[in-house]
Write a protein that holds these residues in place. Sequence first.
Motif, mmCIF file in Angstrom:
data_model
loop_
_atom_site.group_PDB
_atom_site.id
_atom_site.type_symbol
_atom_site.label_atom_id
_atom_site.label_comp_id
_atom_site.label_asym_id
_atom_site.label_seq_id
_atom_site.Cartn_x
_atom_site.Cartn_y
_atom_site.Cartn_z
ATOM 1 N N ARG D 156 0.829 -1.202 0.000
ATOM 2 C CA ARG D 156 0.000 0.000 0.000
ATOM 3 C C ARG D 156 0.866 1.257 0.000
ATOM 4 O O ARG D 156 0.534 2.252 -0.645
ATOM 5 N N GLU D 188 -12.307 -17.450 12.053
ATOM 6 C CA GLU D 188 -13.088 -18.227 11.087
ATOM 7 C C GLU D 188 -12.583 -19.661 11.031
ATOM 8 O O GLU D 188 -13.355 -20.615 11.023
ATOM 9 N N LYS E 8 -18.065 -15.279 7.808
ATOM 10 C CA LYS E 8 -16.970 -14.953 6.893
ATOM 11 C C LYS E 8 -17.032 -13.470 6.542
ATOM 12 O O LYS E 8 -18.086 -12.915 6.271
ATOM 13 N N LYS E 9 -15.874 -12.828 6.555
ATOM 14 C CA LYS E 9 -15.798 -11.448 6.092
ATOM 15 C C LYS E 9 -15.282 -11.447 4.660
ATOM 16 O O LYS E 9 -14.376 -12.198 4.336
ATOM 17 N N LYS E 11 -13.724 -8.963 3.315
ATOM 18 C CA LYS E 11 -12.529 -8.128 3.232
ATOM 19 C C LYS E 11 -11.232 -8.922 3.320
ATOM 20 O O LYS E 11 -11.065 -9.757 4.202
ATOM 21 N N LYS E 12 -10.307 -8.617 2.434
ATOM 22 C CA LYS E 12 -9.001 -9.224 2.527
ATOM 23 C C LYS E 12 -8.247 -8.547 3.664
ATOM 24 O O LYS E 12 -8.146 -7.331 3.731
ATOM 25 N N ALA E 13 -7.710 -9.360 4.575
ATOM 26 C CA ALA E 13 -6.931 -8.796 5.658
ATOM 27 C C ALA E 13 -5.770 -8.007 5.069
ATOM 28 O O ALA E 13 -5.163 -8.400 4.086
ATOM 29 N N GLY E 14 -5.449 -6.889 5.665
ATOM 30 C CA GLY E 14 -4.316 -6.109 5.204
ATOM 31 C C GLY E 14 -4.681 -5.004 4.251
ATOM 32 O O GLY E 14 -3.840 -4.192 3.895
ATOM 33 N N SER E 15 -5.942 -4.965 3.819
ATOM 34 C CA SER E 15 -6.336 -3.857 2.957
ATOM 35 C C SER E 15 -6.407 -2.590 3.794
ATOM 36 O O SER E 15 -6.429 -2.614 5.015
ATOM 37 N N ALA E 16 -6.434 -1.437 3.118
ATOM 38 C CA ALA E 16 -6.370 -0.162 3.823
ATOM 39 C C ALA E 16 -7.600 0.037 4.683
ATOM 40 O O ALA E 16 -8.697 -0.353 4.300
ATOM 41 N N PRO E 17 -7.449 0.650 5.862
ATOM 42 C CA PRO E 17 -8.604 0.971 6.675
ATOM 43 C C PRO E 17 -9.496 1.945 5.918
ATOM 44 O O PRO E 17 -9.008 2.820 5.193
#
Lengths: 353, 353, 353, 353, 353
Positions: D156, D188, E8-9, E11-17
């Motif tokens: 990022r 999960e 299940k979420k 969102k990919k972990a690590g994506s920008a807040p």
Amino acid sequence: MAGKLVRKKGKKAGSAPGTLVFSGASPDAEAHWQLLQYNLDSIEQLNLSSLQQLPPAKPDSVRWLNLCGLPGIAPIEQLGQVFSLHPLVLEDMLNTDHRPKVEAHPDYLFVVFKMLRFHPDSREIRAEQISLVLMEQTVISLQETPGNDFDGVVQRLLAGRRLRGFGADYLAYALLDAVVDHYFILLEQCGDHIEQLENELMTAPTTAVLAKIHHFKREMLLLRKVVWPLRELLSSLLRDENPLIKPETRIFLRDVYDHCVHIIDTMETLRDVLSGLLDLYLTSVSNRTNEVMKVLTMMASIFIPLTFIAGIYGMNFEVMPELGWQYGYALILGLMACIGGGLLWYFRRRGWW
Amino acid sequence: MAGKLVRKKGKKAGSAPGTLVFSGASPDAEAHWQLLQYNLDSIEQLNLSSLQQLPPAKPDSVRWLNLCGLPGIAPIEQLGQVFSLHPLVLEDMLNTDHRPKVEAHPDYLFVVFKMLRFHPDSREIRAEQISLVLMEQTVISLQETPGNDFDGVVQRLLAGRRLRGFGADYLAYALLDAVVDHYFILLEQCGDHIEQLENELMTAPTTAVLAKIHHFKREMLLLRKVVWPLRELLSSLLRDENPLIKPETRIFLRDVYDHCVHIIDTMETLRDVLSGLLDLYLTSVSNRTNEVMKVLTMMASIFIPLTFIAGIYGMNFEVMPELGWQYGYALILGLMACIGGGLLWYFRRRGWW
Amino acid sequence: MAGKLVRKKGKKAGSAPGTLVFSGASPDAEAHWQLLQYNLDSIEQLNLSSLQQLPPAKPDSVRWLNLCGLPGIAPIEQLGQVFSLHPLVLEDMLNTDHRPKVEAHPDYLFVVFKMLRFHPDSREIRAEQISLVLMEQTVISLQETPGNDFDGVVQRLLAGRRLRGFGADYLAYALLDAVVDHYFILLEQCGDHIEQLENELMTAPTTAVLAKIHHFKREMLLLRKVVWPLRELLSSLLRDENPLIKPETRIFLRDVYDHCVHIIDTMETLRDVLSGLLDLYLTSVSNRTNEVMKVLTMMASIFIPLTFIAGIYGMNFEVMPELGWQYGYALILGLMACIGGGLLWYFRRRGWW
Amino acid sequence: MAGKLVRKKGKKAGSAPGTLVFSGASPDAEAHWQLLQYNLDSIEQLNLSSLQQLPPAKPDSVRWLNLCGLPGIAPIEQLGQVFSLHPLVLEDMLNTDHRPKVEAHPDYLFVVFKMLRFHPDSREIRAEQISLVLMEQTVISLQETPGNDFDGVVQRLLAGRRLRGFGADYLAYALLDAVVDHYFILLEQCGDHIEQLENELMTAPTTAVLAKIHHFKREMLLLRKVVWPLRELLSSLLRDENPLIKPETRIFLRDVYDHCVHIIDTMETLRDVLSGLLDLYLTSVSNRTNEVMKVLTMMASIFIPLTFIAGIYGMNFEVMPELGWQYGYALILGLMACIGGGLLWYFRRRGWW
Amino acid sequence: MAGKLVRKKGKKAGSAPGTLVFSGASPDAEAHWQLLQYNLDSIEQLNLSSLQQLPPAKPDSVRWLNLCGLPGIAPIEQLGQVFSLHPLVLEDMLNTDHRPKVEAHPDYLFVVFKMLRFHPDSREIRAEQISLVLMEQTVISLQETPGNDFDGVVQRLLAGRRLRGFGADYLAYALLDAVVDHYFILLEQCGDHIEQLENELMTAPTTAVLAKIHHFKREMLLLRKVVWPLRELLSSLLRDENPLIKPETRIFLRDVYDHCVHIIDTMETLRDVLSGLLDLYLTSVSNRTNEVMKVLTMMASIFIPLTFIAGIYGMNFEVMPELGWQYGYALILGLMACIGGGLLWYFRRRGWW
Ligand SMILES: [Mg+2]
Ligand SMILES: [Mg+2]
Ligand SMILES: [Mg+2]
Ligand SMILES: [Mg+2]
Ligand SMILES: [Mg+2]
Ligand SMILES: [Mg+2]
Ligand SMILES: [Mg+2]
Ligand SMILES: [Mg+2]
Ligand SMILES: [Mg+2]
Ligand SMILES: [Mg+2]
Ligand SMILES: [Mg+2]
Ligand SMILES: [Mg+2]
Ligand SMILES: [Mg+2]
Ligand SMILES: [Mg+2]
Ligand SMILES: [Mg+2]
Ligand SMILES: [Mg+2]
Ligand SMILES: [Mg+2]
Ligand SMILES: [Mg+2]
Ligand SMILES: [Mg+2]
Ligand SMILES: [Mg+2]
Ligand SMILES: [Mg+2]
Ligand SMILES: [Mg+2]
Ligand SMILES: [Mg+2]
Ligand SMILES: [Mg+2]
Ligand SMILES: [Mg+2]
Ligand SMILES: [Mg+2]
Ligand SMILES: [Mg+2]
Ligand SMILES: [Mg+2]
Ligand SMILES: [Mg+2]
Ligand SMILES: [Mg+2]
Ligand SMILES: [Mg+2]
């Protein structure tokens, strides 16, 4: 199970807050207000069928307006108009399943609590909601069901001048005290009931006793739901410096608070004892299964080998020399007695009987 | 069960607050007040049958008024008049089932706590209520039952000047300390009793042991109800900056507080151990049932098939060739020995014996 | 059970507070004081048999007075006189069953804590009480039993200048740190022991394992009684702004506090694991009973009906046509095989074997 | 059990505080520092094998120094010298079994937390310790094991200007957020594993499932030890008004805090579900024992009386009239059918089959 | 099990807040905004398909923007732009698995809570997330699924002037109140379901009932996760002196808070009752095993000895005098009757039948 786990509310969800809905037993009957107006020198008692008959307040007097049995919506609405009570207060008065609480409004204190009674036939604890409004010179008390819970206080007011020398805040204290004093009687009855359950369990641990313990454990849950919030209520009455409660009355409130803490202590002890009874029941069932197994095992272990021996000599082989012996039968009987006796001795040594 | 779960109160619910009701054993007997008046230089001891005989207080002296065994209502009413005590204080003095507490009044501190004794015969813990009033120069102590719990303190006062050099607050501390010191002895006795129960459980897990454990668990509940509030009491004595307690006495109160926390630690450990014993009992019953089942299963599994074989050759069919064989009987006996031995070996390998 | 649940106190209840009573092992032996006096530039070590030999304090130096093994009352009384310690402090030094605590006095801090050791033979955790007095330039440490727990710190003082550059407060920290570091070793040993118990339980769930788990659960109770108060002690050392502890030392105390919280985490995890083992034991006993029952039920269900059939053809009725058939015996044997096989198949399908 | 209950520490107890001891896997390897220096306009990436190669800080830029895999003591000592870190901070960086915490130092914040990963093969949760130092313009991150946990953040930073517009505090937040986001994935996986265990339990309640549940319950204990302190850490970052964290970053920290609370909620629910599975297992074993017993009891109760009747007519008495009857055999067979049918019907009515 | 333990979420972990990710059911559908704009005198209702159609705010009017069914990312991004909402707020609106919370931003309050419904067919409690933004004159409400949960409030606004006389804060309160009122209905349904489970357990304690109890206990866990945070939310709305909420509205919020506490009380009682049912089930299984064992033991204990006696006289020894007796058979039958009757009497006396 006698009572519903969760009380049905009449109110339709989504209706406006402050919409009055009556959840009691006898809606819209006529209200019978009891009015006591007193000071150190005099006391007068009046029965009113409508608050329009309410006489004006006298200076230096305390007015106590008491209602036994909620009559429905209309009289409560009238009460709200006469004394300028907040609509949410009126709503709570009619909702007879409310949690005990105290609520400070600019001109008055609104208190909700519960009278509790033990019904020995159904072994149930039943609650009656009581609402209290404390103003400068006036106390309003509403009781959910007919029958005056405050007869003792009325008698003391009529009988002598002592109680009449204090203000409205002391009257409110006296009403709270009367209810808390009744909790002690309730706890004695619960304690007796639990001791009786314990005796039944000790003499004959049937499933009926188990059901009774289970049922009473649930009744104790109701008790908790009423007494813990009452403690909170009393503690907040003591803590908050509301000008409606005079310092000399606070000492008395501290006394009721002490009683309430004592009641909670006793109640939690009773709960622990009840839980202990359930554990004891489970252990005693295991114990009895163990006893039953021992009987079976001893009977089977002794007679199955002997039956086997008898079976051997019941076989029809042509060549079985023992069958022809003179003392064959006696010898085998003796052998059987030895085996049986040996096994009995073995089980005795293991402590099975 | 020796004692009632909930103590009956004599008081009728709804009576006026401050109405004196006596819940003790011997109502309205004569009171025997013990008065000790001392300072560093002198000490005098007096027995009074009425507080009208009370000599006036001397300046620079400490007065200790002690009463062993509550005599009923009248002497306590007199005490209230002589020392201007609040009616609720008098009520609490006579209610011998009160929760330990400290209450600050403008001119005095009122303290309620309990002497505890272990009765080895009934294996019960019994409580005696002690009320204490601490004033500027005076200490009043009321003991529920005859027999002076404070003999040690009296002896130390009479024996030497050390204790006499301190004020009334130190005397009050000394009385609290005497009671808390006794709790250590009680805990030792409880610990010994629990170890004895554990030994009985290990050697012979009968239902009698289970009943004893269950009973003593309940006695420990009583202990908790007395010791936890005492901790609160001592902590509030330490925290609140009451002028009746001098800073140099606070160090000593902190010491009793330490002891009380230590007692709570030990008590909770004992409770955990007792709970562990109940779990152990349940597990050991399961274990023994398992042992009993193994015996039954081995006996039945070995002899039932053998009996079946014997049954086959006990049948009366006309055509059964084996019956005529020369070594038929011997062969069958051998087969039976093989099957029995094989099963024995199988159970051995599974670790059943 | 190796140790007493509650330690006997030598002190007679009711004796005066501050009365010195020795609860240790070897009363009134000779005391062997170790004195270390150091600053950045120099260090000297002295052994004193009496505090009368104590050399005067040097300015800019730290004095560490260490005692291994409590010698009885007299040397402690002497210590109290030399350093003007409060009688209650002396009492606590001699009472070797004290709860860990810190106590602030005007001129010194008094700290009590415990060295813990795991004895692998008896699988017990044993505690040794350590008392610490921290003054401006002096640290006094008393160890309950012979053998210096602080050898490491002595070596570091003698070996290099690093530790000598800090004040008395840092020395006190170093002593606390040495003890807490040892707790990690203890927890490793406890963890190893618990894993060993778990392995024993998995391979052979005998009652001996149950007794060991039960016993060690109790040892863990002792651990809790020592470690939780230590956390409180360290937290109060950190929080209270006592001038005896310099800001730069506080960072180090925070580090010990971190370690102590970590130890509590691990300890509680170990306790959870131990409780889980007891549950697992109970479940595995139920499981094994179930297995035993299956064996019995299969053996009995298969052979009892077959034996019944054999019994029928063992009856002696005159008219039993089957007995005369040519293939009667073979037919019956075949029928028995079918029934036995059918039952075996049924039990197989239900997953019993 | 795959992992040790308590991690062995390399450090000898009693060594000086701040003594660096490495508890990781690959001591004293070469360090591979990753340096990212960026502001809104530019970003440059550097790999350093020693901190001596560290370029000077640029004004208005953020420096991020990242290390994947602890290399041993020497590089950490160098780090301490370059950035003037406290020796206790260096000690904690190397002690990879530390409890998550935040520590405020005059010029920097030191944060310790854990990356958690679920290993599906061994069904274990493994923790990797991450240390973070947040300074005015610099962030230092140390990861216990090789493999960069912060690849997403690096991408990022390189990809766009958004993240580069914030300061060092936002970068620290982004690293914490990346780890907490990974916890959701972990939960999960744990949830899936627990559902799988539940399905296995429902279809075939073997002891292997019990062992798996028991094992995973322990893994969840590890999870708790990591997540609860993280919540404390985040809450203290939010509460303490440390100037290193700007107000606009606090909103983002509150978001991570929310996530952490959500994770704790879910984790505790999973723990409750796991405990429920153990209870369910125990109940289902009792149930199956009950089923087994019913089969045995029905087989035995039906055939034992019948066998007894057959046994009677197998007796060899000379005078047994029934034996001579024409329809004796048929009558007895009919009687047996009646008894067997009657018992079957009785068991049916009791609901046994 | 119908639902996943952990949602299940996307969102990919690590994506920008602040990266918007939609976890709902129907992504990127068209949004149907409902706008109500009212004051005491007038009210107008509008349906918008895009926020570009949003008319400007009128002074002295309240605007309520309501959305039923989350349409995906784009409309929420537009909402953020129009009302200047923080990216993290938008993220939380789209994450439909969020914990109930209130978040104060400079110009608005952001509230997340849940509508709960009991589905009688699957006996599941399902949650629908509702997000609320309260501004000076505007309320925005987003509902996760289609179907307007706030129909009652819309009707009350259209029907009369009462509700229209209050501000935006009162509207927000009315929405919260509508949801909490629905919880009472949910609890009634849960209570009914639990009573039904109890009745099933009492009449026929099958494993199906056990599975139902187990399943519903888990549903109650979901309930807890929603209601406890709601209490926190309401308490923080009451406590924090946010200017967006006027004092006269606080009285109404206190009323919802009261309701929420009442709901928690009832919910915890229901949980206790459910736990009690599981205990009762376990005890009743033990009881039934005990009953089964008694039947087996009585049958076996009576018939096994009798069969043994029959076996003796089925032996083929040549010399067995009893076989030749005239009344041998009758005597033996009489002996058997005596033994059987004696055993029956013995079991009766032990209370086995
Ligand atoms: Mg009921
Ligand atoms: Mg409402
Ligand atoms: Mg209300
Ligand atoms: Mg009611
Ligand atoms: Mg009623
Ligand atoms: Mg009272
Ligand atoms: Mg008793
Ligand atoms: Mg009273
Ligand atoms: Mg009182
Ligand atoms: Mg008493
Ligand atoms: Mg007594
Ligand atoms: Mg003492
Ligand atoms: Mg002491
Ligand atoms: Mg249990
Ligand atoms: Mg021990
Ligand atoms: Mg003392
Ligand atoms: Mg010791
Ligand atoms: Mg020692
Ligand atoms: Mg250390
Ligand atoms: Mg593991
Ligand atoms: Mg260290
Ligand atoms: Mg550290
Ligand atoms: Mg790792
Ligand atoms: Mg995140
Ligand atoms: Mg579900
Ligand atoms: Mg985020
Ligand atoms: Mg968020
Ligand atoms: Mg949802
Ligand atoms: Mg939904
Ligand atoms: Mg409502
Ligand atoms: Mg349980």
